[in-house]
Design a protein around this motif. Structure first.
Motif, mmCIF file in Angstrom:
data_model
loop_
_atom_site.group_PDB
_atom_site.id
_atom_site.type_symbol
_atom_site.label_atom_id
_atom_site.label_comp_id
_atom_site.label_asym_id
_atom_site.label_seq_id
_atom_site.Cartn_x
_atom_site.Cartn_y
_atom_site.Cartn_z
ATOM 1 N N GLN A 1 70.152 49.837 99.497
ATOM 2 C CA GLN A 1 69.061 50.076 98.749
ATOM 3 C C GLN A 1 69.318 50.088 97.430
ATOM 4 O OE1 GLN A 1 66.703 50.306 100.371
ATOM 5 N NE2 GLN A 1 66.799 51.545 102.061
ATOM 6 N N ILE B 1 69.737 45.311 95.062
ATOM 7 C CA ILE B 1 68.591 44.306 95.145
ATOM 8 C C ILE B 1 68.909 42.777 94.839
ATOM 9 C CG2 ILE B 1 68.167 46.877 94.296
ATOM 10 C CD1 ILE B 1 67.430 44.602 91.433
ATOM 11 N N HIS B 2 70.143 42.649 94.974
ATOM 12 C CA HIS B 2 70.529 41.129 94.672
ATOM 13 C C HIS B 2 70.432 40.073 96.044
ATOM 14 C CE1 HIS B 2 74.118 42.997 95.435
ATOM 15 N NE2 HIS B 2 74.589 42.747 96.104
ATOM 16 N N ASN B 3 70.809 38.986 96.297
ATOM 17 C CA ASN B 3 69.802 38.450 97.446
ATOM 18 C C ASN B 3 71.501 37.898 97.538
ATOM 19 O OD1 ASN B 3 69.652 36.287 95.446
ATOM 20 N ND2 ASN B 3 68.735 35.455 96.754
ATOM 21 N N GLU C 1 68.911 34.652 103.067
ATOM 22 C CA GLU C 1 69.230 34.674 102.189
ATOM 23 C C GLU C 1 68.633 36.190 101.948
ATOM 24 O OE1 GLU C 1 71.073 33.610 98.536
ATOM 25 O OE2 GLU C 1 71.477 32.140 99.365
ATOM 26 N N THR D 1 67.767 40.292 100.412
ATOM 27 C CA THR D 1 68.150 41.314 99.078
ATOM 28 C C THR D 1 68.666 42.229 100.443
ATOM 29 O OG1 THR D 1 66.415 42.339 98.866
ATOM 30 C CG2 THR D 1 66.301 40.892 97.364
ATOM 31 N N PRO E 1 67.952 45.978 99.887
ATOM 32 C CA PRO E 1 66.937 47.050 100.510
ATOM 33 C C PRO E 1 65.777 45.556 101.650
ATOM 34 C CG PRO E 1 66.532 46.479 98.122
ATOM 35 C CD PRO E 1 67.616 45.603 98.428
ATOM 36 N N GLU E 2 65.625 44.728 101.488
ATOM 37 C CA GLU E 2 65.144 43.842 102.917
ATOM 38 C C GLU E 2 65.927 44.161 103.752
ATOM 39 O OE1 GLU E 2 62.756 40.471 100.795
ATOM 40 O OE2 GLU E 2 64.982 40.017 100.334
ATOM 41 N N GLU F 1 65.778 47.301 105.627
ATOM 42 C CA GLU F 1 64.170 47.193 106.219
ATOM 43 C C GLU F 1 64.215 47.177 107.320
ATOM 44 O OE1 GLU F 1 61.599 48.160 102.691
ATOM 45 O OE2 GLU F 1 59.828 48.450 104.414
ATOM 46 N N ARG F 2 64.815 45.445 107.889
ATOM 47 C CA ARG F 2 65.084 45.653 108.940
ATOM 48 C C ARG F 2 65.497 46.546 110.208
ATOM 49 N NH1 ARG F 2 64.902 38.787 108.995
ATOM 50 N NH2 ARG F 2 63.887 38.507 107.371
ATOM 51 N N VAL G 1 66.917 32.599 92.700
ATOM 52 C CA VAL G 1 66.173 33.633 92.905
ATOM 53 C C VAL G 1 66.324 34.381 91.816
ATOM 54 C CG1 VAL G 1 65.634 35.653 94.853
ATOM 55 C CG2 VAL G 1 66.117 32.598 95.349
ATOM 56 N N THR H 1 66.384 38.504 91.010
ATOM 57 C CA THR H 1 66.226 39.950 91.638
ATOM 58 C C THR H 1 65.914 40.542 90.440
ATOM 59 O OG1 THR H 1 68.753 40.071 92.019
ATOM 60 C CG2 THR H 1 67.089 39.359 93.703
ATOM 61 N N THR H 2 64.996 42.079 90.579
ATOM 62 C CA THR H 2 65.361 43.074 89.383
ATOM 63 C C THR H 2 64.117 44.254 89.878
ATOM 64 O OG1 THR H 2 64.662 43.062 87.455
ATOM 65 C CG2 THR H 2 63.451 41.993 88.633
ATOM 66 N N THR H 3 63.647 44.792 89.032
ATOM 67 C CA THR H 3 63.227 46.362 89.651
ATOM 68 C C THR H 3 61.388 46.107 88.698
ATOM 69 O OG1 THR H 3 64.280 47.767 88.091
ATOM 70 C CG2 THR H 3 65.175 47.442 90.484
ATOM 71 N N PRO I 1 61.787 47.685 94.271
ATOM 72 C CA PRO I 1 62.604 45.946 93.638
ATOM 73 C C PRO I 1 62.271 44.950 94.101
ATOM 74 C CG PRO I 1 63.593 47.792 95.291
ATOM 75 C CD PRO I 1 63.046 48.348 94.792
ATOM 76 N N VAL I 2 62.344 43.949 93.104
ATOM 77 C CA VAL I 2 61.450 42.382 93.288
ATOM 78 C C VAL I 2 62.470 41.647 93.637
ATOM 79 C CG1 VAL I 2 59.292 44.001 93.702
ATOM 80 C CG2 VAL I 2 60.587 42.448 91.565
ATOM 81 N N ARG I 3 62.034 40.840 93.939
ATOM 82 C CA ARG I 3 62.315 39.385 94.051
ATOM 83 C C ARG I 3 61.356 38.288 93.835
ATOM 84 N NH1 ARG I 3 62.874 35.526 98.526
ATOM 85 N NH2 ARG I 3 62.428 36.933 100.798
ATOM 86 N N MET J 1 57.054 45.127 102.323
ATOM 87 C CA MET J 1 57.947 44.584 102.095
ATOM 88 C C MET J 1 57.133 43.057 101.841
ATOM 89 S SD MET J 1 61.716 44.035 103.464
ATOM 90 C CE MET J 1 61.106 43.732 105.516
ATOM 91 N N SER K 1 60.304 43.697 97.406
ATOM 92 C CA SER K 1 61.804 43.770 98.454
ATOM 93 C C SER K 1 62.260 44.745 99.972
ATOM 94 C CB SER K 1 62.880 43.587 97.541
ATOM 95 O OG SER K 1 62.913 42.536 96.790
ATOM 96 N N LYS K 2 60.548 45.809 99.590
ATOM 97 C CA LYS K 2 61.242 47.240 99.774
ATOM 98 C C LYS K 2 59.395 47.288 100.485
ATOM 99 C CE LYS K 2 62.630 51.315 98.881
ATOM 100 N NZ LYS K 2 64.089 52.415 98.909
#
Lengths: 427, 121
Positions: free
Chosen positions: A44, A47-49, A59, A61, A63-64, A67-68, B52, B54-56, B69-71, B99, B117-118
């Motif tokens: 969690q 957050i990087h991929n 690829e 992140t 959290p993704e 979540e799956r 890519v 990725t940050t928040t 979290p987002v990307r 997500m 991302s969530k």
């Protein structure tokens, strides 16, 4: 006292995959216990991929990726207790846990899967001299502050250790406006993945100082700077190479330790090299019916392998709950030969393998551009494989077929890794 | 004008150090790569490197400001990363979010959207 068929301790990637796999293999009564307020564990805050390349071929992140598995777990109606901390585990599989919501809980489990993960090594583990000011964090703690809680740990940053979390945080803090002055690594090579060196350091012109370490910390209330120095081949600081670097924050990315307090309480034997339980072909520890998977067993670099290992533990626990007979079959010891630091699992009962293939995970002791992995038994060579670009930081995964392990009088398996000349001839 | 750039390939763990020779900003020669994939990677890295991001971003949860979290949905040009961070600084999302939901369109003029991302209930 509550009775349960299977209790899983830890709701990170290992616990999630183990629970799902156990349910798929017919275990109905499962309880997953997690001490944090959310499932997914450290994913969690990652957050990087780059997660899931092996399992999902994309690829994701952190959290993704989490979540799956969380969605799959929820769709299977697996019971979860959040904000609940297991404080005791006995060899008889009796569990004591505490929580604000449920109070003191005692559970008698028929099988247990340990999935507590690992924690970071701190300043105390590497004995850096100097004062003891504020502003010294492990890289993972800083990651939690920035990505979950929304705080910056500082503005002028030095990172000690080039493990992946440190590299990821170098980029993350730079993007958030901090100045990362350098990453200092005591070894002559980085302990991180090449992609992270390129995309986290080179992209932002952050210097990586190899064969350097922090030898002093300055500042009273808040850290004001560090002294770094070059080290010789035996990793001792070389006099005359000292350099002062001012900073308000020092991040440590100096390794991870499997979290095994509960395992030790239950009398489980720990491998002194991995720092995790000794496990067999189905991830069962030396205490019958207690299984372990993920970073609690050995520290992984890729979550995909954690998932695979957890699926094996989930299958193993299901197999155990169906028969509940001790693994009385012959035990083949796995022997770690030259060139390797460890091999997992450490013991194999070929007849009791949960599938027709067995994964072996191992780490080399040094980087090698070309190496020959050889697996031998008392009967001779079982398999050889040429590996390229071996690094201690990138785990090696080898699959053996069941029939390769079913020789009648097999007593041990020995894994060795020898460096070979590179075919390209340019190195 | 002639220029040489070194690229470390990340397509496979070998990590080739590839030399790219540029003449007047155009790729004239690529050497040091072992395979074709490395050549393609090095060319893209020198002409139009993409990442890519990725940050928040801020999210309001029970009155508290927390981080979502987002990307970027696709890689964006590397030189837009800092501009993109600036644009996202003032973005605040209200739950629920799923997500993959778009939280910001066309980041830094790249044509690429930023997604969650969530999921957040």
């Amino acid at each position: 006292m509550e009775n349960r068929d299977l209790v899983i301790i830890g709701g990170g990637p290992a616990g999630l995959a183990a629970a799902i796999e156990a349910k798929k293999n017919g275990v109905e009564d499962i309880l997953l216990i997690e001490r944090d307020s959310h499932l997914g564990g450290v994913l969690q805050q990652c957050i990087h991929n780059g997660f899931g390349l092996h399992i999902f071929k994309e690829e994701l992140t952190g959290p993704e990726y989490a979540e799956r598995f969380i969605n799959e777990l929820k769709s299977m109606n697996i019971e979860v207790m959040l904000e609940t901390m297991v404080i005791e585990l006995t060899s008889q599989k009796k569990i004591t846990a505490v929580s604000k919501k449920y109070g003191l809980i005692e559970i008698q489990a028929r099988a247990v899967i340990l999935a507590m993960g690992c924690r970071e090594r701190t300043r105390g583990a590497i004995n850096i001299p100097g004062t003891r000011p504020a502003g010294i964090f492990t890289a993972g703690t800083a990651q939690r502050y920035v990505n979950i809680e929304g705080f910056m740990p500082g503005k002028e940053i030095v990172i000690l250790g080039s493990g992946d979390i440190g590299l990821i945080m170098a980029r993350r803090l730079t993007l958030e406006g901090a100045h990362v002055k350098c990453v200092v690594e005591i070894m002559p090579y980085s302990n991180g993945l090449t992609r992270n060196i390129v995309q986290c350091l080179n992209d932002f012109d952050i210097p990586l100082l190899l064969s350097h370490t922090v030898i002093n910390i300055h500042g009273k209330k808040r850290i004001e700077g560090v002294t770094i120095a070059k080290v010789d081949e035996s990793l001792r600081p070389i006099p005359g190479t000292e350099r002062y670097i001012s900073c308000d924050t020092l991040l440590l990315s100096v390794g991870l330790i499997p979290e095994n307090e509960l395992s030790k309480m239950a009398g489980i034997k720990i491998d002194s090299v991995t720092g995790g339980p000794i496990v067999n072909q189905r991830m069962e520890t030396t205490v019958e019916g207690i299984f372990a998977c993920g970073n609690v067993c050995h520290v992984h670099d890729l979550v995909d392998f954690v998932t695979q290992e957890a699926q094996l533990a989930g299958k193993g626990a299901a197999q155990y709950l169906k028969s509940e007979k001790p693994s009385s079959q012959r035990m083949v010891k796995v022997d770690v030969g030259e060139g390797l630091r460890y091999v997992l699992p450490q013991i194999i009962s070929p007849e009791l393998m949960v599938s027709d293939k067995q994964n072996f995970f191992m780490r080399s002791i040094a980087p090698m551009s070309k190496a020959r992995l050889m697996i031998t038994s008392n009967n001779g060579v079982i398999k050889t494989q040429t590996l390229r670009f071996v690094k201690p930081s990138e785990m090696i995964n080898i699959v053996l077929k069941k029939e390769e392990l079913l020789e009648p009088n097999i007593e041990f398996l020995r894994f060795t890794l020898r460096e070979e000349g590179d075919g390209y001839g340019d190195e | 004008m002639e220029m040489n750039k070194e690229v470390i390939c990340i397509v496979c763990p070998r990590g080739c150090h590839i030399d790219v020779k540029l003449v007047d900003g155009k790729v004239a020669n690529i050497s040091g790569n072992v395979c074709q994939r490395g050549k393609t990677y090095a060319e893209a890295e020198v002409t139009n490197p993409k990442r890519v991001l990725t940050t928040t971003v801020s999210i309001i949860d029970n009155g508290n400001q927390k981080r979502l979290p987002v990307r970027t949905k696709e890689p964006i040009p590397k030189n837009l990363l800092m501009k993109a961070m600036k644009e996202l600084k003032n973005v605040t999302v209200k739950p629920p979010v799923k997500m993959g939901d778009v939280v910001y369109k066309n980041i830094a003029g790249s044509g690429v959207d930023v997604i969650a991302s969530k999921s957040w209930e």
